[in-house]
Design a protein around this motif. Structure first.
Motif, PDB file in Angstrom:
ATOM      1  N   LEU A   1       0.848  -1.198   0.000  1.00  0.00           N
ATOM      2  CA  LEU A   1       0.000   0.000   0.000  1.00  0.00           C
ATOM      3  C   LEU A   1       0.877   1.239   0.000  1.00  0.00           C
ATOM      4  O   LEU A   1       1.969   1.237   0.590  1.00  0.00           O
ATOM      5  CB  LEU A   1      -0.902   0.020   1.237  1.00  0.00           C
ATOM      6  CG  LEU A   1      -2.181  -0.821   1.168  1.00  0.00           C
ATOM      7  CD1 LEU A   1      -1.865  -2.311   1.143  1.00  0.00           C
ATOM      8  CD2 LEU A   1      -3.093  -0.494   2.353  1.00  0.00           C
ATOM      9  N   ASP A   2       0.398   2.304  -0.657  1.00  0.00           N
ATOM     10  CA  ASP A   2       1.149   3.555  -0.627  1.00  0.00           C
ATOM     11  C   ASP A   2       0.713   4.383   0.589  1.00  0.00           C
ATOM     12  O   ASP A   2      -0.190   3.999   1.346  1.00  0.00           O
ATOM     13  CB  ASP A   2       1.015   4.322  -1.946  1.00  0.00           C
ATOM     14  CG  ASP A   2      -0.414   4.775  -2.246  1.00  0.00           C
ATOM     15  OD1 ASP A   2      -1.213   4.949  -1.285  1.00  0.00           O
ATOM     16  OD2 ASP A   2      -0.732   4.969  -3.434  1.00  0.00           O
ATOM     17  N   LYS A   3       1.362   5.523   0.764  1.00  0.00           N
ATOM     18  CA  LYS A   3       1.110   6.352   1.946  1.00  0.00           C
ATOM     19  C   LYS A   3      -0.357   6.750   2.066  1.00  0.00           C
ATOM     20  O   LYS A   3      -0.940   6.721   3.150  1.00  0.00           O
ATOM     21  CB  LYS A   3       1.943   7.644   1.867  1.00  0.00           C
ATOM     22  CG  LYS A   3       3.422   7.457   1.992  1.00  0.00           C
ATOM     23  CD  LYS A   3       4.133   8.785   2.168  1.00  0.00           C
ATOM     24  CE  LYS A   3       3.942   9.730   1.005  1.00  0.00           C
ATOM     25  NZ  LYS A   3       4.733  10.966   1.155  1.00  0.00           N
ATOM     26  N   ARG A   4      -0.951   7.136   0.945  1.00  0.00           N
ATOM     27  CA  ARG A   4      -2.355   7.567   0.968  1.00  0.00           C
ATOM     28  C   ARG A   4      -3.269   6.420   1.391  1.00  0.00           C
ATOM     29  O   ARG A   4      -4.196   6.604   2.189  1.00  0.00           O
ATOM     30  CB  ARG A   4      -2.738   8.082  -0.427  1.00  0.00           C
ATOM     31  CG  ARG A   4      -4.176   8.583  -0.541  1.00  0.00           C
ATOM     32  CD  ARG A   4      -4.509   8.951  -1.975  1.00  0.00           C
ATOM     33  NE  ARG A   4      -4.289   7.842  -2.889  1.00  0.00           N
ATOM     34  CZ  ARG A   4      -5.137   6.827  -3.071  1.00  0.00           C
ATOM     35  NH1 ARG A   4      -6.263   6.777  -2.366  1.00  0.00           N
ATOM     36  NH2 ARG A   4      -4.865   5.861  -3.926  1.00  0.00           N
TER      37      ARG A   4
ATOM     38  N   GLY B   1      -7.958  12.599  16.419  1.00  0.00           N
ATOM     39  CA  GLY B   1      -8.606  12.891  15.145  1.00  0.00           C
ATOM     40  C   GLY B   1      -7.645  13.200  14.020  1.00  0.00           C
ATOM     41  O   GLY B   1      -8.036  13.205  12.849  1.00  0.00           O
ATOM     42  N   VAL B   2      -6.391  13.470  14.354  1.00  0.00           N
ATOM     43  CA  VAL B   2      -5.392  13.800  13.328  1.00  0.00           C
ATOM     44  C   VAL B   2      -4.728  12.519  12.831  1.00  0.00           C
ATOM     45  O   VAL B   2      -4.482  11.591  13.604  1.00  0.00           O
ATOM     46  CB  VAL B   2      -4.328  14.761  13.909  1.00  0.00           C
ATOM     47  CG1 VAL B   2      -3.109  14.856  12.994  1.00  0.00           C
ATOM     48  CG2 VAL B   2      -4.933  16.133  14.139  1.00  0.00           C
ATOM     49  N   SER B   3      -4.461  12.457  11.518  1.00  0.00           N
ATOM     50  CA  SER B   3      -3.668  11.366  10.971  1.00  0.00           C
ATOM     51  C   SER B   3      -2.595  11.943  10.061  1.00  0.00           C
ATOM     52  O   SER B   3      -2.725  13.072   9.575  1.00  0.00           O
ATOM     53  CB  SER B   3      -4.539  10.363  10.209  1.00  0.00           C
ATOM     54  OG  SER B   3      -5.160  10.974   9.108  1.00  0.00           O
ATOM     55  N   PHE B   4      -1.537  11.193   9.870  1.00  0.00           N
ATOM     56  CA  PHE B   4      -0.470  11.605   8.963  1.00  0.00           C
ATOM     57  C   PHE B   4       0.184  10.353   8.395  1.00  0.00           C
ATOM     58  O   PHE B   4       0.025   9.253   8.929  1.00  0.00           O
ATOM     59  CB  PHE B   4       0.551  12.508   9.664  1.00  0.00           C
ATOM     60  CG  PHE B   4       1.307  11.866  10.795  1.00  0.00           C
ATOM     61  CD1 PHE B   4       0.732  11.724  12.054  1.00  0.00           C
ATOM     62  CD2 PHE B   4       2.613  11.413  10.612  1.00  0.00           C
ATOM     63  CE1 PHE B   4       1.438  11.138  13.102  1.00  0.00           C
ATOM     64  CE2 PHE B   4       3.328  10.828  11.652  1.00  0.00           C
ATOM     65  CZ  PHE B   4       2.735  10.696  12.901  1.00  0.00           C
ATOM     66  N   SER B   5       0.878  10.537   7.273  1.00  0.00           N
ATOM     67  CA  SER B   5       1.550   9.404   6.635  1.00  0.00           C
ATOM     68  C   SER B   5       2.953   9.825   6.244  1.00  0.00           C
ATOM     69  O   SER B   5       3.288  11.011   6.220  1.00  0.00           O
ATOM     70  CB  SER B   5       0.764   8.925   5.414  1.00  0.00           C
ATOM     71  OG  SER B   5       0.700   9.935   4.434  1.00  0.00           O
TER      72      SER B   5
ATOM     73  N   GLU C   1      -5.725   6.120   4.670  1.00  0.00           N
ATOM     74  CA  GLU C   1      -7.147   5.778   4.580  1.00  0.00           C
ATOM     75  C   GLU C   1      -7.472   4.587   5.491  1.00  0.00           C
ATOM     76  O   GLU C   1      -8.531   4.538   6.122  1.00  0.00           O
ATOM     77  CB  GLU C   1      -7.513   5.431   3.132  1.00  0.00           C
ATOM     78  CG  GLU C   1      -7.539   6.634   2.208  1.00  0.00           C
ATOM     79  CD  GLU C   1      -7.788   6.250   0.752  1.00  0.00           C
ATOM     80  OE1 GLU C   1      -7.845   7.172  -0.077  1.00  0.00           O
ATOM     81  OE2 GLU C   1      -7.891   5.038   0.444  1.00  0.00           O
ATOM     82  N   LEU C   2      -6.534   3.650   5.559  1.00  0.00           N
ATOM     83  CA  LEU C   2      -6.763   2.462   6.384  1.00  0.00           C
ATOM     84  C   LEU C   2      -6.832   2.828   7.871  1.00  0.00           C
ATOM     85  O   LEU C   2      -7.758   2.409   8.580  1.00  0.00           O
ATOM     86  CB  LEU C   2      -5.645   1.447   6.124  1.00  0.00           C
ATOM     87  CG  LEU C   2      -5.668   0.170   6.954  1.00  0.00           C
ATOM     88  CD1 LEU C   2      -6.985  -0.584   6.742  1.00  0.00           C
ATOM     89  CD2 LEU C   2      -4.480  -0.713   6.586  1.00  0.00           C
ATOM     90  N   VAL C   3      -5.875   3.612   8.355  1.00  0.00           N
ATOM     91  CA  VAL C   3      -5.910   3.960   9.786  1.00  0.00           C
ATOM     92  C   VAL C   3      -7.092   4.869  10.104  1.00  0.00           C
ATOM     93  O   VAL C   3      -7.683   4.783  11.188  1.00  0.00           O
ATOM     94  CB  VAL C   3      -4.576   4.578  10.283  1.00  0.00           C
ATOM     95  CG1 VAL C   3      -3.454   3.561  10.195  1.00  0.00           C
ATOM     96  CG2 VAL C   3      -4.224   5.862   9.544  1.00  0.00           C
ATOM     97  N   ASP C   4      -7.475   5.728   9.144  1.00  0.00           N
ATOM     98  CA  ASP C   4      -8.661   6.568   9.356  1.00  0.00           C
ATOM     99  C   ASP C   4      -9.921   5.699   9.444  1.00  0.00           C
ATOM    100  O   ASP C   4     -10.809   5.955  10.262  1.00  0.00           O
ATOM    101  CB  ASP C   4      -8.800   7.593   8.228  1.00  0.00           C
ATOM    102  CG  ASP C   4      -7.783   8.717   8.326  1.00  0.00           C
ATOM    103  OD1 ASP C   4      -7.196   8.903   9.411  1.00  0.00           O
ATOM    104  OD2 ASP C   4      -7.563   9.405   7.317  1.00  0.00           O
ATOM    105  N   ALA C   5      -9.989   4.677   8.591  1.00  0.00           N
ATOM    106  CA  ALA C   5     -11.160   3.791   8.620  1.00  0.00           C
ATOM    107  C   ALA C   5     -11.212   3.007   9.926  1.00  0.00           C
ATOM    108  O   ALA C   5     -12.273   2.861  10.546  1.00  0.00           O
ATOM    109  CB  ALA C   5     -11.121   2.838   7.426  1.00  0.00           C
ATOM    110  N   LEU C   6     -10.066   2.528  10.373  1.00  0.00           N
ATOM    111  CA  LEU C   6     -10.034   1.748  11.615  1.00  0.00           C
ATOM    112  C   LEU C   6     -10.396   2.604  12.824  1.00  0.00           C
ATOM    113  O   LEU C   6     -10.958   2.102  13.800  1.00  0.00           O
ATOM    114  CB  LEU C   6      -8.660   1.112  11.794  1.00  0.00           C
ATOM    115  CG  LEU C   6      -8.374  -0.060  10.843  1.00  0.00           C
ATOM    116  CD1 LEU C   6      -6.905  -0.425  10.882  1.00  0.00           C
ATOM    117  CD2 LEU C   6      -9.238  -1.261  11.199  1.00  0.00           C
TER     118      LEU C   6
END
Ligand SMILES: [Fe+2]
Length: 180
Positions: free
Chosen positions: A26-29, A118-122, A33-38
């Motif tokens: 998987l790429d960074k984006r 609520g914050v995410s980063f890659s 998306e995966l950690v945001d979904a989880l």
């Protein structure tokens, strides 16, 4: 075989959107998306939440050939030290409390960013950082692709000399020195 992961609980099959993952890295984006979904499915990870000042608590939520997903729990005493993720890209989502991310700046003041709930980063394999709990009872979800196997752990001595040591992903990252 890798060493046994401390405080690790059994992976949860089919966690989050993990059942629909592509059969490739998987790429960074996509990781973000995966950690945001989880983050929206606490029923998949909240049972693993626990805290310790002495030893950062973490649990493996999922691992396959292409991606691994972890739950990490933080107190302000928990500090990863400077590290990279070898060949892996990664993403982090803060789901409770806050984390502080630091990025080293040679000859200057290190970059310091507080990431609230609520914050995410890659990031890509070129990323070097140090994560510290910035609030009591902080929780984050991390995903890496390809799965973590080795990490680079850095020390900065009193003369400012930086060294990299390759460590297993299962070794808990903690500061190796008190360098700046
Ligand atoms: Fe990291």
């Amino acid at each position: 075989m890798p060493p046994e992961v401390l405080s690790c609980t059994a992976p949860t099959p089919g966690a989050g959107h993990l059942e629909n993952l592509p059969e490739r890295p998987l790429d960074k984006r996509e990781l973000q998306e995966l950690v945001d979904a989880l983050a929206t499915r606490p029923e998949l990870w909240r049972q693993h939440v626990a805290f310790s000042d002495e030893q950062r608590h973490y649990a493996s939520l999922y691992r396959d050939e292409y991606v691994d997903v972890w739950l990490l729990c933080w107190t302000p005493q928990n500090d990863t030290g400077w590290h990279d993720h070898d060949v892996s890209s990664g993403a982090v989502r803060v789901v409770a409390g806050a984390l502080e991310e630091n990025n080293p700046r040679i000859g200057g003041v290190h970059v310091q960013t507080v990431m609230p709930e609520g914050v995410s980063f890659s990031f890509g394999p070129d990323h070097i950082h140090r994560l510290v709990g910035a609030a009591d009872a902080s929780v984050s979800i991390h995903a890496y692709s390809p799965p973590l196997w080795r990490l680079g752990q850095y020390t900065i001595d009193d003369d400012g000399l930086m060294r990299r040591m390759s460590v297993s992903y299962a070794d808990e990252l903690r500061p190796l020195d008190t360098g700046a």
